[in-house]
Design a protein around this motif. Structure first.
Motif, short mmCIF file in Angstrom:
data_model
loop_
_atom_site.label_atom_id
_atom_site.label_comp_id
_atom_site.label_asym_id
_atom_site.label_seq_id
_atom_site.Cartn_x
_atom_site.Cartn_y
_atom_site.Cartn_z
N ALA A 127 -19.46 -2.26 5.52
CA ALA A 127 -20.57 -2.99 5.00
C ALA A 127 -20.73 -2.87 3.62
O ALA A 127 -20.91 -4.10 2.89
CB ALA A 127 -21.85 -2.59 5.94
N ARG A 128 -20.86 -1.95 3.21
CA ARG A 128 -20.82 -1.79 1.44
C ARG A 128 -19.74 -2.38 0.74
O ARG A 128 -19.95 -3.12 -0.14
CB ARG A 128 -20.85 -0.19 1.00
N ALA A 129 -18.56 -2.45 1.49
CA ALA A 129 -17.30 -2.89 0.62
C ALA A 129 -17.45 -4.26 0.76
O ALA A 129 -17.18 -5.06 -0.33
CB ALA A 129 -16.14 -2.49 1.47
N VAL A 130 -17.92 -4.96 1.60
CA VAL A 130 -18.25 -6.11 1.96
C VAL A 130 -19.28 -6.82 0.81
O VAL A 130 -19.18 -7.89 0.40
CB VAL A 130 -18.68 -6.72 3.35
N GLU A 131 -20.41 -6.09 0.86
CA GLU A 131 -21.49 -6.77 0.09
C GLU A 131 -21.49 -6.13 -1.44
O GLU A 131 -22.03 -6.92 -2.44
CB GLU A 131 -22.67 -6.02 0.70
N HIS A 132 -20.75 -5.32 -1.80
CA HIS A 132 -20.58 -4.93 -3.25
C HIS A 132 -19.44 -5.70 -3.86
O HIS A 132 -18.61 -6.44 -3.22
CB HIS A 132 -20.26 -3.54 -3.47
N ASP A 133 -19.65 -6.14 -4.87
CA ASP A 133 -18.63 -6.94 -5.78
C ASP A 133 -17.89 -7.79 -5.31
O ASP A 133 -16.50 -7.98 -4.83
CB ASP A 133 -17.63 -5.96 -6.39
N PRO A 134 -18.73 -9.03 -4.55
CA PRO A 134 -18.22 -10.00 -3.79
C PRO A 134 -17.01 -10.80 -4.21
O PRO A 134 -16.47 -11.43 -3.47
CB PRO A 134 -19.52 -10.79 -3.38
N ALA A 135 -16.95 -10.87 -5.69
CA ALA A 135 -15.91 -11.71 -5.95
C ALA A 135 -14.57 -10.97 -6.15
O ALA A 135 -13.58 -11.57 -5.79
CB ALA A 135 -16.38 -11.96 -7.62
N ALA A 136 -14.70 -9.68 -6.11
CA ALA A 136 -13.31 -8.81 -6.34
C ALA A 136 -12.67 -8.83 -4.99
O ALA A 136 -13.53 -8.45 -3.87
CB ALA A 136 -13.44 -7.55 -6.81
N LEU A 172 -23.54 -4.94 13.50
CA LEU A 172 -24.04 -5.15 12.23
C LEU A 172 -24.04 -6.36 11.51
O LEU A 172 -23.35 -7.04 11.86
CB LEU A 172 -23.35 -3.71 11.17
N THR A 173 -24.73 -6.54 10.56
CA THR A 173 -24.85 -7.91 9.90
C THR A 173 -24.56 -7.42 8.49
O THR A 173 -25.26 -6.53 7.82
CB THR A 173 -26.24 -8.61 9.98
N VAL A 174 -23.73 -8.34 7.77
CA VAL A 174 -23.44 -8.21 6.49
C VAL A 174 -23.66 -9.46 5.67
O VAL A 174 -23.50 -10.38 6.19
CB VAL A 174 -21.94 -7.63 6.13
N ALA A 175 -24.21 -9.10 4.44
CA ALA A 175 -24.43 -10.49 3.67
C ALA A 175 -23.29 -11.00 3.11
O ALA A 175 -23.09 -10.93 1.56
CB ALA A 175 -25.43 -10.06 2.59
N PRO A 192 -25.10 -17.15 3.14
CA PRO A 192 -24.14 -16.92 4.38
C PRO A 192 -24.41 -15.20 4.59
O PRO A 192 -24.35 -14.49 3.97
CB PRO A 192 -22.97 -17.30 3.91
N ALA A 193 -24.16 -15.17 6.11
CA ALA A 193 -24.28 -13.76 6.61
C ALA A 193 -23.31 -13.52 7.82
O ALA A 193 -22.88 -14.62 8.46
CB ALA A 193 -25.69 -13.20 6.84
N THR A 194 -22.90 -12.53 8.17
CA THR A 194 -22.03 -12.55 9.37
C THR A 194 -22.46 -11.24 10.38
O THR A 194 -22.53 -10.25 9.89
CB THR A 194 -20.66 -12.01 8.71
N ARG A 195 -22.49 -11.61 11.48
CA ARG A 195 -22.65 -10.55 12.46
C ARG A 195 -21.28 -10.13 12.95
O ARG A 195 -20.48 -10.90 13.46
CB ARG A 195 -23.49 -11.02 13.59
N VAL A 196 -21.31 -8.44 12.70
CA VAL A 196 -20.04 -7.99 13.03
C VAL A 196 -20.32 -7.31 14.48
O VAL A 196 -21.34 -6.25 14.58
CB VAL A 196 -19.58 -7.15 12.06
N ASP A 197 -19.42 -7.71 15.37
CA ASP A 197 -19.38 -7.04 16.77
C ASP A 197 -18.08 -6.03 16.80
O ASP A 197 -17.15 -6.60 16.96
CB ASP A 197 -19.56 -8.04 17.74
N PHE A 198 -18.38 -4.89 16.89
CA PHE A 198 -17.47 -3.80 16.94
C PHE A 198 -17.41 -3.17 18.31
O PHE A 198 -18.31 -2.73 18.80
CB PHE A 198 -17.48 -2.83 15.84
#
Lengths: 108, 168
Positions: free
Chosen positions: A94-103, B21-24, B124-130
């Motif tokens: 989740a951190r990787a997705v949300e950090h530096d969204p451009a890279a 989880l939900t990611v932005a 935009p957000a995404t629900r992630v079902d794992f």
């Protein structure tokens, strides 16, 4: 001491797995287990001994009976390991997705 | 009381590991980071190779390989791609045994679904079902694994390392 080897070996036998599943549902006395399974009481006792040695079940004396219940250290340990592994890994994801969204995919 | 209950014949003894989880970010990005960007979030100390982990590769197609590459360039298999449906779903076969080594005969499944959602401000957000399932396969492979499980670098050793890693 509980090892994964003991846990996995103990659950390899289908009948023993059935014994384990019943005990995992709720505590059972030996006689109750024998009544619910197509095996003899001595055979149930044998399976319970293996499960106990593997750390999957524990027993307590209740009157003249021994009651078996799930021991959270055995199979639960393997699953707990994966539980924590994925908790940690998905948080990092989740951190990787949300950090530096451009890279796209370079390491930080 | 309990004696008239039907005895379950199921062989499943291990509940799957399920997380939501939900990611932005939109699903396309979440899917991309989960697969192509796996090396960015995978714990670098959890790998099979002798040398430090440098990359994790998920080949982008059903039947593709899933493997790691270590600093010496050695590739170690982790499993394969069962379903490849970007950006909504990916299913991977995780074929790493309890001895932390690839085992072609062992298959546990990791399914991840990415569903678009709208964030609080419409972002935009995404629900992630794992889900990691089929863990009972570890029980079925017991005999073959037994020899290597006592090794100090087996799973119990990793669990200890994991616990201290978290504490530290």
């Amino acid at each position: 001491m509980t090892t994964y080897g003991g846990v996995l070996d103990a659950l390899a036998d289908p009948t023993r797995r059935s014994v384990f599943e019943l005990v995992a549902e709720r505590p059972h006395a030996v006689g109750e287990l024998a009544a619910r399974l197509p095996v003899s009481r001595p055979a149930v006792s044998q399976h319970l001994r293996v499960l106990k040695d593997a750390g999957l079940v524990t027993d307590t004396a209740v009157g003249t009976q021994r009651v078996y219940r799930l021991d959270a250290r055995g199979l639960a340990t393997l699953r707990a390991y994966l539980d924590r592994f994925w908790d940690d890994s998905l948080a990092a994801f989740a951190r990787a997705v949300e950090h530096d969204p451009a890279a796209p995919q370079e390491s930080p | 009381m309990s004696t008239e209950e039907q005895v379950s014949s199921t062989t499943t003894t291990v509940d799957p590991i399920v997380r939501t989880l939900t990611v932005a970010a939109p699903p396309e990005r979440a899917f991309d980071v989960f697969t192509a960007g796996m090396a960015r979030w995978w714990r670098a100390d959890y790998h099979l190779g002798e040398q430090p982990l440098v990359d994790v590769v998920v080949e982008p197609r059903a039947g593709g390989r899933w493997f790691e590459r270590d600093a010496a360039g050695t590739e170690c298999e982790w499993g394969h791609v069962i379903a490849w449906e970007p950006p909504g779903r990916v299913v991977l076969a995780w074929q790493v045994g309890a001895d932390w080594a690839f085992d072609a005969a062992l298959v546990t499944e990791i399914e991840v679904r990415f569903t678009p959602e709208s964030g609080p401000d419409g972002a935009p957000a995404t629900r992630v079902d794992f889900e990691h399932r089929g863990l009972e396969a570890y029980g079925e492979r017991a005999t073959e694994m037994r020899a290597s499980l006592g090794a100090p670098d087996g799973w119990s050793g990793l669990l200890d390392g994991f616990a201290t890693g978290i504490a530290g």
